[in-house]
Scaffold this motif. Structure first.
Motif, PDB file in Angstrom:
ATOM      1  N   ARG A   1       0.796  -1.209   0.000  1.00  0.00           N
ATOM      2  CA  ARG A   1       0.000   0.000   0.000  1.00  0.00           C
ATOM      3  C   ARG A   1       0.832   1.263   0.000  1.00  0.00           C
ATOM      4  NH1 ARG A   1      -3.484  -1.193  -2.882  1.00  0.00           N
ATOM      5  NH2 ARG A   1      -3.774   1.019  -2.814  1.00  0.00           N
ATOM      6  N   ALA A   2       2.150   1.145  -0.306  1.00  0.00           N
ATOM      7  CA  ALA A   2       2.929   2.357  -0.507  1.00  0.00           C
ATOM      8  C   ALA A   2       2.291   3.178  -1.617  1.00  0.00           C
ATOM      9  CB  ALA A   2       4.367   2.016  -0.860  1.00  0.00           C
TER      10      ALA A   2
ATOM     11  N   VAL B   1       7.450   3.319  -0.998  1.00  0.00           N
ATOM     12  CA  VAL B   1       7.861   3.588   0.372  1.00  0.00           C
ATOM     13  C   VAL B   1       7.385   2.431   1.233  1.00  0.00           C
ATOM     14  CG1 VAL B   1       7.668   5.161   2.315  1.00  0.00           C
ATOM     15  CG2 VAL B   1       7.626   6.063  -0.014  1.00  0.00           C
ATOM     16  N   GLY B   2       8.210   1.941   2.132  1.00  0.00           N
ATOM     17  CA  GLY B   2       7.854   0.782   2.948  1.00  0.00           C
ATOM     18  C   GLY B   2       6.687   1.067   3.869  1.00  0.00           C
ATOM     19  N   LEU B   3       5.864   0.053   4.093  1.00  0.00           N
ATOM     20  CA  LEU B   3       4.683   0.210   4.931  1.00  0.00           C
ATOM     21  C   LEU B   3       4.986  -0.026   6.391  1.00  0.00           C
ATOM     22  CD1 LEU B   3       1.575   0.619   4.788  1.00  0.00           C
ATOM     23  CD2 LEU B   3       1.366  -1.840   4.742  1.00  0.00           C
TER      24      LEU B   3
ATOM     25  N   LYS C   1       3.231  20.498  -0.391  1.00  0.00           N
ATOM     26  CA  LYS C   1       4.609  20.388   0.084  1.00  0.00           C
ATOM     27  C   LYS C   1       5.323  19.187  -0.526  1.00  0.00           C
ATOM     28  CE  LYS C   1       7.250  19.817   4.421  1.00  0.00           C
ATOM     29  NZ  LYS C   1       8.076  21.034   4.299  1.00  0.00           N
ATOM     30  N   ALA C   2       4.582  18.076  -0.711  1.00  0.00           N
ATOM     31  CA  ALA C   2       5.206  16.864  -1.232  1.00  0.00           C
ATOM     32  C   ALA C   2       4.157  15.899  -1.751  1.00  0.00           C
ATOM     33  CB  ALA C   2       6.040  16.183  -0.147  1.00  0.00           C
ATOM     34  N   TYR C   3       4.610  15.003  -2.617  1.00  0.00           N
ATOM     35  CA  TYR C   3       3.810  13.880  -3.100  1.00  0.00           C
ATOM     36  C   TYR C   3       4.459  12.629  -2.520  1.00  0.00           C
ATOM     37  CZ  TYR C   3       1.928  17.300  -6.367  1.00  0.00           C
ATOM     38  OH  TYR C   3       1.332  18.407  -6.912  1.00  0.00           O
ATOM     39  N   ILE C   4       3.704  11.887  -1.716  1.00  0.00           N
ATOM     40  CA  ILE C   4       4.290  10.766  -1.002  1.00  0.00           C
ATOM     41  C   ILE C   4       3.431   9.519  -1.173  1.00  0.00           C
ATOM     42  CG2 ILE C   4       5.442  12.226   0.700  1.00  0.00           C
ATOM     43  CD1 ILE C   4       3.242  11.651   2.659  1.00  0.00           C
ATOM     44  N   GLY C   5       4.046   8.367  -0.975  1.00  0.00           N
ATOM     45  CA  GLY C   5       3.330   7.112  -1.136  1.00  0.00           C
ATOM     46  C   GLY C   5       2.593   6.675   0.104  1.00  0.00           C
ATOM     47  N   ASN C   6       3.146   6.971   1.265  1.00  0.00           N
ATOM     48  CA  ASN C   6       2.586   6.475   2.522  1.00  0.00           C
ATOM     49  C   ASN C   6       2.397   7.640   3.481  1.00  0.00           C
ATOM     50  OD1 ASN C   6       2.019   5.234   4.977  1.00  0.00           O
ATOM     51  ND2 ASN C   6       3.484   3.582   4.672  1.00  0.00           N
ATOM     52  N   ALA C   7       1.156   7.964   3.798  1.00  0.00           N
ATOM     53  CA  ALA C   7       0.859   9.097   4.673  1.00  0.00           C
ATOM     54  C   ALA C   7       1.501   8.940   6.044  1.00  0.00           C
ATOM     55  CB  ALA C   7      -0.644   9.267   4.822  1.00  0.00           C
ATOM     56  N   ALA C   8       1.699   7.714   6.497  1.00  0.00           N
ATOM     57  CA  ALA C   8       2.311   7.494   7.809  1.00  0.00           C
ATOM     58  C   ALA C   8       3.689   8.141   7.879  1.00  0.00           C
ATOM     59  CB  ALA C   8       2.412   6.006   8.104  1.00  0.00           C
ATOM     60  N   THR C   9       4.412   8.058   6.776  1.00  0.00           N
ATOM     61  CA  THR C   9       5.746   8.666   6.727  1.00  0.00           C
ATOM     62  C   THR C   9       5.659  10.159   6.994  1.00  0.00           C
ATOM     63  OG1 THR C   9       6.431   7.013   5.094  1.00  0.00           O
ATOM     64  CG2 THR C   9       7.808   8.976   5.311  1.00  0.00           C
TER      65      THR C   9
END
Length: 387
Positions: free
Chosen positions: A23-24, A32-34, A242-250
């Motif tokens: 789900r990255a 990005v690691g989960l 600010k950014a485009y990211i794969g995992n909101a947790a990060t």
């Protein structure tokens, strides 16, 4: 607690496998690691599936998203049937399809895990073979919400493996009003969360924010509607991203974001890891959002079809459902899993299981010729954001 090494061969290095966590991303734009949850101190049971000829093959080759199954559950299958399980990992549906397509039925893989929206294209190219549901008796335990979906109306080729949806999470200390809709997300990104907002690295999901706010189908192919969505994404949202990211947790853990576009399971992960979880709130936004489903399937030309059916049956067993949920962070589509999770006292259960009224308004993503327009919108948004 120290986890014993399972009797499973990972063909991809564990470090790489973590980077490829399912789900990255939804569509494979970068990974990005989960950081899956541990499942300690549990006894794994299974309901056996009868092989077609009375005896399973001695091997099973699984090709899946990285770190997408609890190793203990795979090890239990091996121990029960004395089947050597080999696991190889990919990072996108496109990579899976390319591997199966170029091999023309000789990939050597048995069980694969395509996302529902990609299944029609894979069937068009004869990449999946029909299932024998009589060899998967645990199929009867799959929730009706995740049977007979548009991409496989009779479950001829697939069985639900995991599912989730998309929404957003925000810091209530920085944003002191209730947010409930995608229009709220668009407005807040331009006001209180300007410069501290993150979007997912996914063209379909980014375009869906605007399309939902407009009240039109998230899968629209209407160029006029997509042009209006482009204006919202590129002109209103992008300058404030600010950014485009794969995992909101990060992003939640990193600490410099106040509003994040998020898959529900990733938001749950963030809430279990941030220092002040009471300061964050996840929203299942109105009026709609994506209902994604990953599926178990058997590759055309699978060399070990009996073991493949038995493996799928094992992985969807109600006896292993909570352990799978705990490990991957997403429900596997089994009936009664919410009640099991409650008994197991898993954290943030309201994020794992949307209410039925939420499920009823979700719209599964589909691949359409207009995906190219969505990709262009996404690229334009990144350029406008300076990403």
């Amino acid at each position: 607690m120290t986890r014993t090494r399972p009797d499973v061969t990972f063909l991809a290095p564990r470090a790489a496998s973590a980077r490829l966590s399912r789900r990255a991303l939804l569509a494979g734009f970068g990974v990005v690691g989960l950081g899956a949850l541990s499942a300690c101190g549990k006894t794994t049971k299974m309901a056996a599936s009868p092989p077609a000829d009375g005896e399973l093959e001695s091997k099973l080759n699984l090709y899946s998203w990285g770190d997408y199954d609890a190793p203990e559950i795979i090890d239990a299958f091996k121990s029960k049937f004395d089947v050597l399980v080999q696991v190889d990992s990919y990072g996108s549906n496109e990579e899976l399809a390319a591997k199966l397509s170029t091999s023309r039925g000789t990939s050597g893989y048995d069980v694969v895990v395509p996302t529902g929206s990609n299944v029609p294209q894979m069937l068009e190219h004869d990449l999946l073979q029909e299932l024998d549901l009589s060899l998967i008796p645990n199929f009867e335990h799959i929730d009706d919400n995740f049977k007979n979906q548009y991409f496989d109306p009779e479950n001829t080729y697939t069985v639900c493996k995991a599912w989730g949806t998309t929404g957003f999470v925000y810091n209530t200390k920085k944003i002191d009003r209730d947010l409930t809709s995608w229009q709220d997300f668009v407005d807040t990104a331009q006001k209180e969360a300007a410069g501290t907002t993150a979007l997912l690295e996914d063209p379909w999901e980014v375009a869906a924010i605007a399309l939902a706010a407009m009240g039109v189908s998230l899968n629209t192919e209407d160029e006029g509607e997509l042009d209006e969505a482009r204006k919202i994404i590129v002109d209103q949202l992008a300058p404030n991203i600010k950014a485009y990211i794969g995992n909101a947790a990060t992003g939640m853990i990193q600490g410099s974001f106040t509003l994040l576009h998020a898959f529900n399971g990733d938001a749950r992960q963030g809430l279990t890891e941030v220092k002040d979880p009471e300061s964050w709130k996840f929203v299942f936004p109105t009026p709609s959002a994506n209902l994604w489903t990953d599926t178990w399937a058997i590759a055309t030309g699978a060399p070990h079809p009996d073991s493949a059916h038995a493996f799928i049956n094992h992985m969807i067993s109600p006896d292993t459902a909570v352990e799978q949920l705990d490990y991957i962070g997403y429900p596997i589509g089994t009936k009664g899993l919410a009640e099991q999770a409650k008994k197991a006292e898993l954290d943030e259960q309201d994020l794992i299981f949307p209410a039925q009224e939420v499920l009823d308004r979700l719209e599964p993503s589909k691949k359409t010729p207009a995906d190219q327009i969505r990709t262009e919108i996404y690229a334009d948004a990144q350029a406008r954001s300076g990403a």
